[in-house]
Design a protein around this motif. Structure first.
Motif, PDB file in Angstrom:
ATOM      1  N   HIS A  85       0.826  -1.199   0.000  1.00  0.00           N
ATOM      2  CA  HIS A  85       0.000   0.000   0.000  1.00  0.00           C
ATOM      3  C   HIS A  85       0.865   1.256   0.000  1.00  0.00           C
ATOM      4  O   HIS A  85       0.630   2.200  -0.759  1.00  0.00           O
ATOM      5  CB  HIS A  85      -0.932  -0.025   1.209  1.00  0.00           C
ATOM      6  CG  HIS A  85      -1.761   1.198   1.359  1.00  0.00           C
ATOM      7  ND1 HIS A  85      -2.033   1.755   2.565  1.00  0.00           N
ATOM      8  CD2 HIS A  85      -2.365   2.001   0.453  1.00  0.00           C
ATOM      9  CE1 HIS A  85      -2.759   2.837   2.403  1.00  0.00           C
ATOM     10  NE2 HIS A  85      -2.980   3.005   1.131  1.00  0.00           N
ATOM     11  N   LYS A  86       1.896   1.279   0.831  1.00  0.00           N
ATOM     12  CA  LYS A  86       2.804   2.429   0.886  1.00  0.00           C
ATOM     13  C   LYS A  86       3.525   2.625  -0.457  1.00  0.00           C
ATOM     14  O   LYS A  86       3.715   3.745  -0.920  1.00  0.00           O
ATOM     15  CB  LYS A  86       3.847   2.251   2.001  1.00  0.00           C
ATOM     16  CG  LYS A  86       3.296   2.407   3.378  1.00  0.00           C
ATOM     17  CD  LYS A  86       2.944   3.836   3.638  1.00  0.00           C
ATOM     18  CE  LYS A  86       2.465   4.000   5.063  1.00  0.00           C
ATOM     19  NZ  LYS A  86       1.932   5.326   5.309  1.00  0.00           N
ATOM     20  N   GLN A  87       3.923   1.519  -1.075  1.00  0.00           N
ATOM     21  CA  GLN A  87       4.603   1.605  -2.369  1.00  0.00           C
ATOM     22  C   GLN A  87       3.673   2.161  -3.441  1.00  0.00           C
ATOM     23  O   GLN A  87       4.082   2.977  -4.276  1.00  0.00           O
ATOM     24  CB  GLN A  87       5.136   0.232  -2.777  1.00  0.00           C
ATOM     25  CG  GLN A  87       6.297  -0.231  -1.938  1.00  0.00           C
ATOM     26  CD  GLN A  87       6.663  -1.682  -2.194  1.00  0.00           C
ATOM     27  OE1 GLN A  87       6.020  -2.371  -2.976  1.00  0.00           O
ATOM     28  NE2 GLN A  87       7.693  -2.156  -1.521  1.00  0.00           N
ATOM     29  N   TYR A  92       2.093   6.617  -6.933  1.00  0.00           N
ATOM     30  CA  TYR A  92       1.069   7.562  -7.361  1.00  0.00           C
ATOM     31  C   TYR A  92       1.560   9.001  -7.181  1.00  0.00           C
ATOM     32  O   TYR A  92       1.409   9.839  -8.069  1.00  0.00           O
ATOM     33  CB  TYR A  92      -0.217   7.334  -6.565  1.00  0.00           C
ATOM     34  CG  TYR A  92      -1.331   8.259  -6.949  1.00  0.00           C
ATOM     35  CD1 TYR A  92      -2.081   8.040  -8.088  1.00  0.00           C
ATOM     36  CD2 TYR A  92      -1.621   9.384  -6.172  1.00  0.00           C
ATOM     37  CE1 TYR A  92      -3.097   8.903  -8.449  1.00  0.00           C
ATOM     38  CE2 TYR A  92      -2.628  10.244  -6.527  1.00  0.00           C
ATOM     39  CZ  TYR A  92      -3.363  10.007  -7.664  1.00  0.00           C
ATOM     40  OH  TYR A  92      -4.364  10.870  -8.021  1.00  0.00           O
ATOM     41  N   ALA A  93       2.165   9.292  -6.028  1.00  0.00           N
ATOM     42  CA  ALA A  93       2.636  10.649  -5.750  1.00  0.00           C
ATOM     43  C   ALA A  93       3.751  11.065  -6.709  1.00  0.00           C
ATOM     44  O   ALA A  93       3.744  12.172  -7.250  1.00  0.00           O
ATOM     45  CB  ALA A  93       3.116  10.743  -4.308  1.00  0.00           C
ATOM     46  N   GLN A 103       0.307   6.302 -17.454  1.00  0.00           N
ATOM     47  CA  GLN A 103      -1.040   5.907 -17.049  1.00  0.00           C
ATOM     48  C   GLN A 103      -0.893   4.807 -16.013  1.00  0.00           C
ATOM     49  O   GLN A 103      -0.274   3.792 -16.275  1.00  0.00           O
ATOM     50  CB  GLN A 103      -1.828   5.430 -18.260  1.00  0.00           C
ATOM     51  CG  GLN A 103      -2.062   6.528 -19.280  1.00  0.00           C
ATOM     52  CD  GLN A 103      -2.784   6.007 -20.502  1.00  0.00           C
ATOM     53  OE1 GLN A 103      -3.396   4.957 -20.468  1.00  0.00           O
ATOM     54  NE2 GLN A 103      -2.693   6.754 -21.581  1.00  0.00           N
ATOM     55  N   PHE A 104      -1.444   5.034 -14.847  1.00  0.00           N
ATOM     56  CA  PHE A 104      -1.224   4.172 -13.690  1.00  0.00           C
ATOM     57  C   PHE A 104      -2.517   3.419 -13.387  1.00  0.00           C
ATOM     58  O   PHE A 104      -3.557   4.026 -13.152  1.00  0.00           O
ATOM     59  CB  PHE A 104      -0.811   5.054 -12.503  1.00  0.00           C
ATOM     60  CG  PHE A 104      -0.328   4.312 -11.304  1.00  0.00           C
ATOM     61  CD1 PHE A 104       0.907   3.684 -11.317  1.00  0.00           C
ATOM     62  CD2 PHE A 104      -1.090   4.243 -10.154  1.00  0.00           C
ATOM     63  CE1 PHE A 104       1.371   3.012 -10.200  1.00  0.00           C
ATOM     64  CE2 PHE A 104      -0.642   3.572  -9.037  1.00  0.00           C
ATOM     65  CZ  PHE A 104       0.585   2.950  -9.067  1.00  0.00           C
ATOM     66  N   ARG A 127      -8.794   9.164  -6.549  1.00  0.00           N
ATOM     67  CA  ARG A 127      -7.706   9.218  -7.523  1.00  0.00           C
ATOM     68  C   ARG A 127      -8.203   8.739  -8.870  1.00  0.00           C
ATOM     69  O   ARG A 127      -8.984   7.818  -8.968  1.00  0.00           O
ATOM     70  CB  ARG A 127      -6.541   8.365  -7.046  1.00  0.00           C
ATOM     71  CG  ARG A 127      -5.950   8.897  -5.771  1.00  0.00           C
ATOM     72  CD  ARG A 127      -4.776   8.110  -5.355  1.00  0.00           C
ATOM     73  NE  ARG A 127      -4.341   8.555  -4.035  1.00  0.00           N
ATOM     74  CZ  ARG A 127      -3.785   7.774  -3.153  1.00  0.00           C
ATOM     75  NH1 ARG A 127      -3.570   6.519  -3.411  1.00  0.00           N
ATOM     76  NH2 ARG A 127      -3.431   8.257  -1.986  1.00  0.00           N
ATOM     77  N   LYS A 128      -7.690   9.359  -9.888  1.00  0.00           N
ATOM     78  CA  LYS A 128      -8.105   8.991 -11.246  1.00  0.00           C
ATOM     79  C   LYS A 128      -7.380   7.747 -11.691  1.00  0.00           C
ATOM     80  O   LYS A 128      -6.280   7.506 -11.383  1.00  0.00           O
ATOM     81  CB  LYS A 128      -7.809  10.139 -12.195  1.00  0.00           C
ATOM     82  CG  LYS A 128      -8.611  11.378 -11.848  1.00  0.00           C
ATOM     83  CD  LYS A 128      -8.266  12.490 -12.781  1.00  0.00           C
ATOM     84  CE  LYS A 128      -9.029  13.747 -12.427  1.00  0.00           C
ATOM     85  NZ  LYS A 128      -8.667  14.874 -13.233  1.00  0.00           N
TER      86      LYS A 128
END
Length: 128
Positions: A85-87, A92-93, A103-104, A127-128
């Motif tokens: 989750h942290k990764q 994302y950041a 594109q994630f 989040r998109k």
């Protein structure tokens, strides 16, 4: 009942701390306002603004796609799910700040990972 010298000192320090509470709060407020004014004056002098906050037209989207398959979270220990989750948050950041963001995508998002994200990161749904 008589108080010891140490207890009197503690009580005195506690009273002084409580009396100076408003003063400390006021100093923090002034410091924040001073920093805010400094930031605004820096922005006024430079037309480009802050480097960290680029305008969106500078960002050129990439055609690459990054897909993270989360279907194996049922095989993970809770500790590893939290690390994953942290990764994902970090990816994302960093992708948001990148000059060429990819594109994630998250696939098979459910189980332990989804419950952990719902519990610790309520904004992930936006989040998109």
């Amino acid at each position: 009942e008589p108080m010891s010298k140490r207890q009197r000192k503690k009580l005195l320090k506690q009273k002084q701390w409580e009396e100076q509470k408003d003063l400390r709060r006021q100093k923090r407020k002034e410091k924040r306002q001073k920093r805010k004014l400094e930031r605004q004056s820096k922005l006024d002098f430079s037309n480009e603004g802050n480097d960290r906050k680029r305008t969106r037209r500078e960002v050129v989207p990439s055609t690459l796609r990054l897909i993270v398959d989360c279907s194996f979270d049922d095989l993970m220990v809770l500790k590893d799910v939290k690390k994953l989750h942290k990764q994902i948050q970090r990816c994302y950041a960093e992708n948001r700040r990148a000059f060429h963001p990819v594109q994630f995508y998250l696939t098979s998002h459910g189980g332990q990972l989804k419950s952990n994200m719902n519990e610790n990161d309520k904004g992930w749904v936006n989040r998109k």
